[in-house]
Design an enzyme around this catalytic site. Structure first.
Site, PDB file in Angstrom:
ATOM      1  N   TRP A 215      43.716  12.265 -40.319  1.00 16.04           N
ATOM      2  CA  TRP A 215      42.806  12.315 -39.155  1.00 16.04           C
ATOM      3  C   TRP A 215      43.126  11.205 -38.158  1.00 16.04           C
ATOM      4  O   TRP A 215      43.120  11.416 -36.933  1.00 16.04           O
ATOM      5  CB  TRP A 215      41.379  12.172 -39.691  1.00 16.04           C
ATOM      6  CG  TRP A 215      40.273  12.560 -38.786  1.00 16.04           C
ATOM      7  CD1 TRP A 215      40.081  12.181 -37.482  1.00 16.04           C
ATOM      8  CD2 TRP A 215      39.153  13.386 -39.115  1.00 16.04           C
ATOM      9  NE1 TRP A 215      38.919  12.708 -36.993  1.00 16.04           N
ATOM     10  CE2 TRP A 215      38.331  13.445 -37.973  1.00 16.04           C
ATOM     11  CE3 TRP A 215      38.745  14.053 -40.269  1.00 16.04           C
ATOM     12  CZ2 TRP A 215      37.128  14.163 -37.945  1.00 16.04           C
ATOM     13  CZ3 TRP A 215      37.555  14.768 -40.243  1.00 16.04           C
ATOM     14  CH2 TRP A 215      36.764  14.832 -39.095  1.00 16.04           C
TER      15      TRP A 215
ATOM     16  N   ARG B 252      45.320   9.806 -31.983  1.00 11.55           N
ATOM     17  CA  ARG B 252      45.145   8.476 -31.406  1.00 11.55           C
ATOM     18  C   ARG B 252      44.204   8.430 -30.227  1.00 11.55           C
ATOM     19  O   ARG B 252      43.893   7.360 -29.721  1.00 11.55           O
ATOM     20  CB  ARG B 252      46.526   7.946 -30.967  1.00 11.55           C
ATOM     21  CG  ARG B 252      47.482   7.774 -32.110  1.00 11.55           C
ATOM     22  CD  ARG B 252      48.913   7.786 -31.618  1.00 11.55           C
ATOM     23  NE  ARG B 252      49.307   9.132 -31.175  1.00 11.55           N
ATOM     24  CZ  ARG B 252      50.497   9.426 -30.682  1.00 11.55           C
ATOM     25  NH1 ARG B 252      51.391   8.495 -30.544  1.00 11.55           N
ATOM     26  NH2 ARG B 252      50.775  10.673 -30.320  1.00 11.55           N
TER      27      ARG B 252
ATOM     28  N   ARG C 290      36.182  -4.618 -46.691  1.00 10.01           N
ATOM     29  CA  ARG C 290      36.303  -6.081 -46.835  1.00 10.01           C
ATOM     30  C   ARG C 290      34.909  -6.672 -46.924  1.00 10.01           C
ATOM     31  O   ARG C 290      34.675  -7.642 -47.601  1.00 10.01           O
ATOM     32  CB  ARG C 290      36.999  -6.694 -45.604  1.00 10.01           C
ATOM     33  CG  ARG C 290      38.412  -6.282 -45.414  1.00 10.01           C
ATOM     34  CD  ARG C 290      38.997  -7.001 -44.207  1.00 10.01           C
ATOM     35  NE  ARG C 290      39.162  -8.424 -44.487  1.00 10.01           N
ATOM     36  CZ  ARG C 290      39.402  -9.343 -43.545  1.00 10.01           C
ATOM     37  NH1 ARG C 290      39.492  -8.983 -42.283  1.00 10.01           N
ATOM     38  NH2 ARG C 290      39.556 -10.601 -43.871  1.00 10.01           N
TER      39      ARG C 290
ATOM     40  N   ARG D 228      39.779  -3.858 -53.557  1.00 11.24           N
ATOM     41  CA  ARG D 228      39.873  -2.444 -53.159  1.00 11.24           C
ATOM     42  C   ARG D 228      41.284  -1.873 -53.300  1.00 11.24           C
ATOM     43  O   ARG D 228      41.473  -0.662 -53.212  1.00 11.24           O
ATOM     44  CB  ARG D 228      39.421  -2.284 -51.710  1.00 11.24           C
ATOM     45  CG  ARG D 228      40.336  -3.027 -50.739  1.00 11.24           C
ATOM     46  CD  ARG D 228      39.930  -2.806 -49.328  1.00 11.24           C
ATOM     47  NE  ARG D 228      40.598  -3.719 -48.411  1.00 11.24           N
ATOM     48  CZ  ARG D 228      40.516  -3.610 -47.092  1.00 11.24           C
ATOM     49  NH1 ARG D 228      39.822  -2.655 -46.559  1.00 11.24           N
ATOM     50  NH2 ARG D 228      41.118  -4.479 -46.314  1.00 11.24           N
TER      51      ARG D 228
ATOM     52  N   ARG E 245      44.091  21.090 -36.568  1.00  8.83           N
ATOM     53  CA  ARG E 245      43.503  20.898 -37.893  1.00  8.83           C
ATOM     54  C   ARG E 245      42.634  22.055 -38.365  1.00  8.83           C
ATOM     55  O   ARG E 245      42.302  22.110 -39.556  1.00  8.83           O
ATOM     56  CB  ARG E 245      42.689  19.592 -37.921  1.00  8.83           C
ATOM     57  CG  ARG E 245      43.517  18.357 -37.579  1.00  8.83           C
ATOM     58  CD  ARG E 245      44.721  18.190 -38.486  1.00  8.83           C
ATOM     59  NE  ARG E 245      45.462  16.972 -38.160  1.00  8.83           N
ATOM     60  CZ  ARG E 245      46.505  16.514 -38.837  1.00  8.83           C
ATOM     61  NH1 ARG E 245      46.951  17.181 -39.893  1.00  8.83           N
ATOM     62  NH2 ARG E 245      47.131  15.422 -38.469  1.00  8.83           N
TER      63      ARG E 245
HETATM   64  C1  LIG Z   1      50.273  20.706 -39.974  1.00  8.83           C
HETATM   65  C2  LIG Z   1      50.619  19.275 -39.648  1.00  8.83           C
HETATM   66  C3  LIG Z   1      51.590  18.617 -40.390  1.00  8.83           C
HETATM   67  C4  LIG Z   1      51.919  17.288 -40.087  1.00  8.83           C
HETATM   68  N1  LIG Z   1      52.864  16.634 -40.850  1.00  8.83           N
HETATM   69  C5  LIG Z   1      53.156  15.331 -40.592  1.00  8.83           C
HETATM   70  C6  LIG Z   1      54.115  14.610 -41.381  1.00  8.83           C
HETATM   71  O1  LIG Z   1      54.727  15.155 -42.296  1.00  8.83           O
HETATM   72  N2  LIG Z   1      54.367  13.309 -41.093  1.00  8.83           N
HETATM   73  C7  LIG Z   1      53.728  12.654 -40.067  1.00  8.83           C
HETATM   74  O2  LIG Z   1      53.980  11.482 -39.846  1.00  8.83           O
HETATM   75  N3  LIG Z   1      52.814  13.323 -39.305  1.00  8.83           N
HETATM   76  C8  LIG Z   1      52.512  14.610 -39.536  1.00  8.83           C
HETATM   77  N4  LIG Z   1      51.570  15.260 -38.771  1.00  8.83           N
HETATM   78  C9  LIG Z   1      50.898  14.508 -37.691  1.00  8.83           C
HETATM   79  C10 LIG Z   1      51.437  14.903 -36.303  1.00  8.83           C
HETATM   80  O3  LIG Z   1      52.807  14.596 -36.181  1.00  8.83           O
HETATM   81  C11 LIG Z   1      50.640  14.170 -35.216  1.00  8.83           C
HETATM   82  O4  LIG Z   1      50.795  12.775 -35.400  1.00  8.83           O
HETATM   83  C12 LIG Z   1      49.157  14.482 -35.269  1.00  8.83           C
HETATM   84  O5  LIG Z   1      48.956  15.871 -35.359  1.00  8.83           O
HETATM   85  C13 LIG Z   1      48.470  13.935 -34.009  1.00  8.83           C
HETATM   86  O6  LIG Z   1      48.905  14.709 -32.915  1.00  8.83           O
HETATM   87  P1  LIG Z   1      49.001  14.085 -31.463  1.00  8.83           P
HETATM   88  O7  LIG Z   1      49.906  12.897 -31.459  1.00  8.83           O
HETATM   89  O8  LIG Z   1      49.379  15.218 -30.543  1.00  8.83           O
HETATM   90  O9  LIG Z   1      47.473  13.685 -31.205  1.00  8.83           O
HETATM   91  P2  LIG Z   1      46.871  12.439 -30.424  1.00  8.83           P
HETATM   92  O10 LIG Z   1      47.319  11.154 -31.027  1.00  8.83           O
HETATM   93  O11 LIG Z   1      45.389  12.681 -30.318  1.00  8.83           O
HETATM   94  O12 LIG Z   1      47.494  12.539 -29.010  1.00  8.83           O
HETATM   95  C14 LIG Z   1      47.152  13.610 -28.119  1.00  8.83           C
HETATM   96  C15 LIG Z   1      48.238  13.682 -27.088  1.00  8.83           C
HETATM   97  O13 LIG Z   1      48.241  12.490 -26.331  1.00  8.83           O
HETATM   98  C16 LIG Z   1      49.575  12.101 -26.035  1.00  8.83           C
HETATM   99  N5  LIG Z   1      49.833  10.789 -26.646  1.00  8.83           N
HETATM  100  C17 LIG Z   1      48.983  10.076 -27.438  1.00  8.83           C
HETATM  101  N6  LIG Z   1      49.534   8.907 -27.776  1.00  8.83           N
HETATM  102  C18 LIG Z   1      50.759   8.884 -27.218  1.00  8.83           C
HETATM  103  C19 LIG Z   1      51.827   7.956 -27.204  1.00  8.83           C
HETATM  104  N7  LIG Z   1      51.750   6.784 -27.829  1.00  8.83           N
HETATM  105  N8  LIG Z   1      52.946   8.284 -26.535  1.00  8.83           N
HETATM  106  C20 LIG Z   1      53.057   9.440 -25.869  1.00  8.83           C
HETATM  107  N9  LIG Z   1      52.084  10.376 -25.842  1.00  8.83           N
HETATM  108  C21 LIG Z   1      50.946  10.104 -26.506  1.00  8.83           C
HETATM  109  C22 LIG Z   1      50.471  13.199 -26.582  1.00  8.83           C
HETATM  110  O14 LIG Z   1      50.679  14.154 -25.600  1.00  8.83           O
HETATM  111  C23 LIG Z   1      49.641  13.804 -27.681  1.00  8.83           C
HETATM  112  O15 LIG Z   1      49.985  15.131 -27.990  1.00  8.83           O
HETATM  113  C24 LIG Z   1      51.248  16.592 -39.032  1.00  8.83           C
HETATM  114  C25 LIG Z   1      50.273  17.273 -38.295  1.00  8.83           C
HETATM  115  C26 LIG Z   1      49.958  18.586 -38.591  1.00  8.83           C
HETATM  116  C27 LIG Z   1      48.884  19.273 -37.779  1.00  8.83           C
END
Ligand SMILES: Cc1cc2nc3c(=O)[nH]c(=O)nc-3n(C[C@H](O)[C@H](O)[C@H](O)COP(=O)(O)OP(=O)(O)OC[C@H]3O[C@@H](n4cnc5c(N)ncnc54)[C@H](O)[C@@H]3O)c2cc1C
Length: 301
Positions: free
Chosen positions: A110, A114, A124, A196, A223
């Protein structure tokens, strides 16, 4: 049990007092405020606060002075247009603050989202409760043979019983040692922030999670999807039900365009066009890889 008697009484008290306000409220959301929706064996999701409604999305899109005189049919049409064309900022005008109780391994997935504001229960400062997620028998599945990130057949009989026993016994033993480390007889005991360390990833944690509707939809699309792990999917589904009551028009558009819709690559769209013209398209003539073709066929079936 997700909530104690005291916590249930506290929520009932909160719900018994209402205050007049000039702010827009969403009747569907008022029904949910503070109430805990149970998820998994000890978890829950509950709404602590929210801002905005369907009208707030429309007002922001039109940069209007008030609710206006347009009909809700027009508003739904505009919301569908915004969703269809990825015009996302009006959806950011709505916000929701949730209190979530969830296993640590679900929290790890979750927290990858970000674009929310989070405040987690401090292990803690406080002592964690003896509460562990133990899957229901129908969720106790073997590793999938076709999907490295998925589950296969449900375990049964002795194998299922052995796994359940491991899960319960290991968690119980780790928690016993946690308690013992915290309170060594006649001594200070180990610091909570260190004790913990040996707790398993199925122990429950809690947090407040605040996010705007645009980023919440992004979270829910990923999700509440069938590819997401069951244990986070059930939380996403519980939130979907809440959002459907909060912003019915926006949720309907989201359900149609995002949950129910799909993105097609250029090659896939070309195949659809050829199929519509009556051509027999196969993986070999599609220009797609085997994996892409499998997913494309699944999409159309
Ligand atoms: C089915 C599934 C399998 C997955 N498997 C893995 C895995 O094996 N290993 C793993 O590490 N993760 C895994 N993930 C996590 C996935 O890679 C994403 O980290 C997670 O879904 C959050 O997505 P997000 O970054 O789009 O969301 P958010 O962090 O909410 O970001 C939303 C959007 O904001 C923008 N954004 C936010 N922060 C930044 C930034 N710093 N730079 C540029 N753009 C940004 C992007 O456009 C992003 O799409 C999985 C996710 C799913 C749903």
């Amino acid at each position: 049990m997700p909530l104690t008697e005291d916590q249930i009484a506290e929520i009932a008290e909160l719900r018994s007092v209402s205050q007049p306000t000039l702010r827009a409220t969403a009747p569907g959301m008022e029904q949910h405020l503070y109430t805990a929706h149970e998820v998994l064996d000890h978890g829950f999701v509950r709404v602590i606060d929210y801002m905005g409604d369907d009208a707030a999305i429309v007002q922001a899109a039109r940069v209007s002075y008030g609710a206006g005189t347009r009909k809700s049919r027009d508003d739904s049409g505009l919301i569908r247009y915004l969703m269809r064309h990825w015009h996302s900022t009006p959806f950011e005008m709505c916000e929701i603050k949730l209190h979530v109780k969830l296993p640590v391994f679900v929290a790890r997935q979750w927290i990858r989202h970000r674009t929310a504001n989070v405040n987690e229960y401090s292990a803690r400062y406080s002592i964690l409760d003896r509460e562990f997620y133990i899957p229901a028998p129908e969720q106790l599945a073997a590793q999938s043979t076709v999907n490295n990130q998925g589950r296969g057949e449900v375990l049964t009989g002795e194998e299922a019983a052995r796994v359940l026993e491991f899960l319960k016994a290991d968690a119980g033993r780790a928690y016993d040692h946690y308690e013992q480390m915290l309170s060594q007889e006649g001594q200070q005991g180990l610091a909570r922030e260190l004790a913990r360390m040996n707790l398993p990833a199925n122990i429950y944690t809690q947090w407040y999670w605040k996010v705007d509707l645009h980023n919440l939809f992004h979270f829910l699309r990923l999700r509440a999807d069938a590819h997401a792990q069951y244990e986070i999917r059930v939380y996403a589904e519980a939130i979907c039900n809440i959002v459907a009551d909060w912003v019915p028009a926006a949720y309907a558009a989201f359900e149609d365009y995002r949950l129910g819709g799909a993105n097609l690559s250029g090659k896939a769209l070309d195949c659809v066009r050829r199929m519509v013209r009556g051509e027999q398209v196969t993986q070999e003539t599609s220009g797609m890889s085997k994996g892409e073709w499998r997913e494309f066929e699944a999409l159309l079936s």
